[in-house]
Motif scaffolding. Sequence first.
Motif, PDB file in Angstrom:
ATOM      1  N   ARG A 138       0.837  -1.208   0.000  1.00 52.18           N
ATOM      2  CA  ARG A 138       0.000   0.000   0.000  1.00 52.18           C
ATOM      3  C   ARG A 138       0.874   1.262   0.000  1.00 52.18           C
ATOM      4  N   LYS A 192       1.603   6.505   1.679  1.00 51.36           N
ATOM      5  CA  LYS A 192       0.619   5.450   1.958  1.00 51.36           C
ATOM      6  C   LYS A 192      -0.564   5.706   1.018  1.00 51.36           C
ATOM      7  N   SER A 203     -10.772   1.472   4.133  1.00 54.92           N
ATOM      8  CA  SER A 203      -9.585   1.474   3.276  1.00 54.92           C
ATOM      9  C   SER A 203      -9.978   0.819   1.957  1.00 54.92           C
ATOM     10  N   ASP A 204      -9.200   1.100   0.928  1.00 66.06           N
ATOM     11  CA  ASP A 204      -9.459   0.549  -0.404  1.00 66.06           C
ATOM     12  C   ASP A 204     -10.891   0.851  -0.844  1.00 66.06           C
ATOM     13  N   TRP A 205     -11.169   2.134  -0.970  1.00 68.10           N
ATOM     14  CA  TRP A 205     -12.520   2.624  -1.248  1.00 68.10           C
ATOM     15  C   TRP A 205     -12.737   3.068  -2.693  1.00 68.10           C
ATOM     16  N   ASP A 226      -4.602   4.138  -0.671  1.00 65.03           N
ATOM     17  CA  ASP A 226      -5.749   3.239  -0.733  1.00 65.03           C
ATOM     18  C   ASP A 226      -5.928   2.841  -2.193  1.00 65.03           C
TER      19      ASP A 226
END
Length: 174
Positions: free
Chosen positions: A46, A61, A143-145, A63
């Motif tokens: 990530r 960092k 997260s990961d949207w 997503d």
Amino acid sequence: MDRRLFGLGAVASLAVAGCGSRRQVSRFKIYDGPEVTSVVVNKGARKVYLLHGDDILREYKMDLGFAPQGAKQIEGDGKTPEGLYRIDRRNPNSSYHLSLGISYPNAEDRAQARAMGKPPGGQIFIHGEPNNPKARKRAARVSDWTAGCIAVSNEEIEEIYAMVKDGTPIALRA
């Protein structure tokens, strides 16, 4: 007209114009350091890395898409592509603060999707947070949207936007 009277009038006009105005900070930053020669996205870690040769200039960092495992194959799969691409455009009026376009899909991606009878999708970007307040709250909770893009904070996309030029190679790895 008397020069002193004119000067006092000009000063007064500037003072009144300055009252009530807020100092706005531009989202368009200036960068004059070493050239970013490539961008590397490590999906597993990530992390987004901006490199000059083999030297890491910056690390962020990130997503990803809502289904981050594996390479993007078709439109709507929620995956972030894997492979070698280029930064091919920038959008200062993005729905996500600022954004840099990635040259997905390439010919191989289109052929693979065609073999599956589906469109490959597109519109993959490195971008900031959503401008829409409701979408921004949702993005902050999970997260990961994204739908397949690479998301960083607004402050980070401002820096990336300034540092990375169109045509810069980008490697997206598992």
